[in-house]
Design a protein around this motif. Structure first.
Motif, mmCIF file in Angstrom:
data_model
loop_
_atom_site.group_PDB
_atom_site.id
_atom_site.type_symbol
_atom_site.label_atom_id
_atom_site.label_comp_id
_atom_site.label_asym_id
_atom_site.label_seq_id
_atom_site.Cartn_x
_atom_site.Cartn_y
_atom_site.Cartn_z
ATOM 1 N N GLU A 290 0.666 -1.220 -0.138
ATOM 2 C CA GLU A 290 -0.039 -0.031 -0.186
ATOM 3 C C GLU A 290 0.907 1.272 -0.097
ATOM 4 O OE1 GLU A 290 -2.788 0.171 3.080
ATOM 5 O OE2 GLU A 290 -3.472 -1.953 2.947
ATOM 6 N N ILE A 291 0.329 2.312 -0.424
ATOM 7 C CA ILE A 291 0.909 3.741 -0.472
ATOM 8 C C ILE A 291 -0.207 4.847 -0.362
ATOM 9 C CG2 ILE A 291 0.942 3.752 -2.940
ATOM 10 C CD1 ILE A 291 3.745 4.856 -2.831
ATOM 11 N N VAL A 292 0.377 5.939 0.181
ATOM 12 C CA VAL A 292 -0.612 6.903 0.326
ATOM 13 C C VAL A 292 0.176 8.036 -0.417
ATOM 14 C CG1 VAL A 292 -1.739 8.613 1.894
ATOM 15 C CG2 VAL A 292 -1.750 6.250 2.673
ATOM 16 N N VAL A 293 -0.642 8.709 -1.381
ATOM 17 C CA VAL A 293 0.083 9.716 -2.208
ATOM 18 C C VAL A 293 -1.081 10.754 -2.562
ATOM 19 C CG1 VAL A 293 1.481 8.206 -3.447
ATOM 20 C CG2 VAL A 293 -0.836 8.713 -4.341
ATOM 21 N N PRO A 294 -0.742 12.022 -2.753
ATOM 22 C CA PRO A 294 -1.560 13.160 -3.092
ATOM 23 C C PRO A 294 -2.640 12.978 -4.030
ATOM 24 C CG PRO A 294 0.582 13.785 -2.947
ATOM 25 C CD PRO A 294 0.977 12.396 -2.983
ATOM 26 N N GLU A 295 -3.800 13.131 -4.027
ATOM 27 C CA GLU A 295 -4.937 12.780 -4.896
ATOM 28 C C GLU A 295 -4.510 13.528 -6.305
ATOM 29 O OE1 GLU A 295 -8.628 14.432 -3.671
ATOM 30 O OE2 GLU A 295 -8.780 13.241 -1.789
ATOM 31 N N GLY A 296 -3.777 14.482 -6.364
ATOM 32 C CA GLY A 296 -3.622 15.042 -7.792
ATOM 33 C C GLY A 296 -2.474 14.193 -8.311
ATOM 34 N N ASN A 297 -1.688 13.320 -7.513
ATOM 35 C CA ASN A 297 -0.884 12.379 -8.376
ATOM 36 C C ASN A 297 -1.607 10.971 -8.795
ATOM 37 O OD1 ASN A 297 0.730 14.399 -6.838
ATOM 38 N ND2 ASN A 297 2.240 13.204 -7.803
ATOM 39 N N VAL A 298 -2.744 10.912 -8.758
ATOM 40 C CA VAL A 298 -3.555 9.802 -9.007
ATOM 41 C C VAL A 298 -4.444 9.979 -10.222
ATOM 42 C CG1 VAL A 298 -4.924 7.829 -8.360
ATOM 43 C CG2 VAL A 298 -3.452 9.098 -6.509
ATOM 44 N N TYR A 299 -4.226 9.118 -11.286
ATOM 45 C CA TYR A 299 -5.127 9.200 -12.489
ATOM 46 C C TYR A 299 -5.663 8.056 -12.776
ATOM 47 C CZ TYR A 299 -1.345 12.801 -13.002
ATOM 48 O OH TYR A 299 -0.320 13.889 -12.956
ATOM 49 N N GLY A 300 -6.926 8.127 -13.245
ATOM 50 C CA GLY A 300 -7.920 6.978 -13.598
ATOM 51 C C GLY A 300 -7.262 6.320 -14.779
ATOM 52 N N ALA A 301 -7.111 4.710 -14.984
ATOM 53 C CA ALA A 301 -6.584 4.092 -16.021
ATOM 54 C C ALA A 301 -7.835 3.030 -16.341
ATOM 55 C CB ALA A 301 -5.512 3.570 -15.343
ATOM 56 N N GLU A 302 -8.923 3.645 -16.479
ATOM 57 C CA GLU A 302 -9.884 2.852 -17.077
ATOM 58 C C GLU A 302 -9.656 2.231 -18.383
ATOM 59 O OE1 GLU A 302 -14.904 2.975 -18.224
ATOM 60 O OE2 GLU A 302 -13.731 4.600 -17.434
ATOM 61 N N GLY A 303 -9.675 0.964 -18.955
ATOM 62 C CA GLY A 303 -9.596 0.309 -20.184
ATOM 63 C C GLY A 303 -8.288 -0.284 -20.169
ATOM 64 N N LEU A 304 -7.527 -0.009 -19.084
ATOM 65 C CA LEU A 304 -6.225 -0.667 -19.300
ATOM 66 C C LEU A 304 -5.831 -1.887 -18.384
ATOM 67 C CD1 LEU A 304 -5.551 2.000 -20.363
ATOM 68 C CD2 LEU A 304 -3.506 2.478 -19.036
ATOM 69 N N THR A 305 -4.932 -2.798 -18.470
ATOM 70 C CA THR A 305 -4.872 -3.933 -17.666
ATOM 71 C C THR A 305 -3.827 -3.461 -16.659
ATOM 72 O OG1 THR A 305 -2.580 -4.572 -18.792
ATOM 73 C CG2 THR A 305 -4.715 -5.217 -19.660
ATOM 74 N N GLU A 306 -3.768 -4.157 -15.416
ATOM 75 C CA GLU A 306 -2.912 -3.702 -14.201
ATOM 76 C C GLU A 306 -1.660 -3.730 -14.779
ATOM 77 O OE1 GLU A 306 -3.362 -6.785 -11.530
ATOM 78 O OE2 GLU A 306 -5.587 -6.491 -11.101
ATOM 79 N N GLN A 307 -1.201 -4.379 -15.768
ATOM 80 C CA GLN A 307 0.423 -4.488 -16.269
ATOM 81 C C GLN A 307 0.475 -3.204 -16.977
ATOM 82 O OE1 GLN A 307 2.118 -7.300 -19.457
ATOM 83 N NE2 GLN A 307 2.840 -8.003 -17.913
ATOM 84 N N SER A 308 -0.517 -2.941 -18.130
ATOM 85 C CA SER A 308 -0.103 -1.844 -18.968
ATOM 86 C C SER A 308 -0.002 -0.536 -18.366
ATOM 87 C CB SER A 308 -1.208 -1.817 -19.941
ATOM 88 O OG SER A 308 -2.323 -1.585 -19.600
#
Length: 330
Positions: A122-140
């Motif tokens: 687990e990691i805790v990061v600023p919200e602004g550093n998190v981007y949605g990745a809908e349509g990608l795989t976990e690996q990509s």
């Protein structure tokens, strides 16, 4: 105290699994369960003791995919969403940040380098550093960050359709730059001193011209990218820049850049440094992976489990010419 598993580089040459405290929640931050981690050249350098000014022990890892364990306050991210983490933690107040260039923040801290990273549960990061990745795989999704560095360089260099681009250096960053130059419509040539790396790159860059460095090529290009990490190559690259062209340095090494001024001047060349990536670069990469224009399966040449990474990362650090991107499945 709640504990989690983490992969820790205790000191150069010593890499092991440890129990570490789970990170504490912070205002304006979001908790992410890490899914997969790409191993970067920086990680190999940290393991080998070649990363200057690094404080050990260090949890490495900055090429990260994960699942949001909670929703973001701004509503962009829902609990359970697949996400990509931008690992560049910035101050928001320096000259670069105020100018919209947080990638070169004066006080930047990179996850896994200046502060503990994502080779953990687990990691805790600023919200602004998190981007949605809908349509990608976990690996990509775990490969977005390194590709964004190449995409940022291509944007810096102003690559345009119908132009000719040369990329020197067939490591992951060079391959990423070549991919996104081709996506912009450039005719791409990739050069390297390693036949094995070029053979791997050819499987990704099906339409690129592949050249083994030997006799010097006489051709010049509209845009030249250096991704070698070699100061001699960086100094020699100007010879490939055509008149009115651009030279983009993706590499950063200790040493002095040295060009003959008459050669630089008569070309009216533009010299660009290209550092890290911006949100728009991450979003561009995510979109291009989603629409099938990035051959992510060919890029991910090696994979390992969390437990086996302790054995495999040191082995790969000694033989990087046989891989493009290795992924740890957390």
């Amino acid at each position: 105290m709640s504990l989690m598993k983490a992969l820790v580089c205790v000191e150069p040459g010593r890499f092991e699994q440890q129990d570490r405290p789970r990170p504490e929640a912070k205002p304006g931050h979001i908790r992410i369960r890490i899914l997969q981690v790409g191993i970067c050249g920086t990680d190999y350098h940290i393991y080998g003791g070649h990363q200057p000014f690094l404080a050990y022990p260090r949890i490495m890892g900055h090429e990260l995919s994960g699942r949001a364990m909670e929703a973001s306050a701004d509503g962009r991210i829902a609990e359970g969403d697949l996400v990509v983490i931008n690992p560049y933690l910035t101050c928001g107040t320096c000259r670069a940040c105020r100018a919209g260039k947080p990638n070169c923040c004066e006080n930047i801290a990179v996850l896994g380098v200046h502060t503990d990273g994502g080779m953990c549960e687990e990691i805790v990061v600023p919200e602004g550093n998190v981007y949605g990745a809908e349509g990608l795989t976990e690996q990509s999704a775990a490969m977005v960050e390194f590709l964004a560095i190449g995409a940022h360089g291509v944007r810096r260099g102003g690559v345009r359709a119908g132009s000719a681009a040369l990329v020197v250096g067939a490591g992951p960053i060079g391959i990423g730059a070549a991919l996104f130059a081709a996506i912009e419509g450039a005719a791409v040539t990739l050069r390297d001193t390693s036949a094995s790396r070029l053979a791997l790159a050819q499987k990704v860059l099906l339409e690129a011209r592949i050249e083994l460095v030997g006799e010097e090529a006489a051709e010049v290009y509209d845009t030249v990218f250096d991704a070698t990490g070699n100061i001699r190559a960086m100094n020699a690259g100007l010879q490939y820049v055509g008149h009115g062209g651009a030279y983009v340095l993706l590499s950063v090494v200790k040493g002095d850049l040295s060009f003959a001024d008459p050669e630089f001047h008569k070309r009216e060349a533009t010299l660009f440094a290209s550092r890290n990536a911006l949100k728009k670069d991450f979003e561009h990469v995510i979109a291009q992976i989603r629409n099938g224009r990035v051959p992510v399966e060919a890029l991910a040449t090696h994979a390992t489990s969390f437990e086996d990474a302790v054995t495999n990362l040191p082995l790969w650090a000694e033989d990087r010419g046989t891989l493009i991107k290795a992924i740890i499945r957390v």
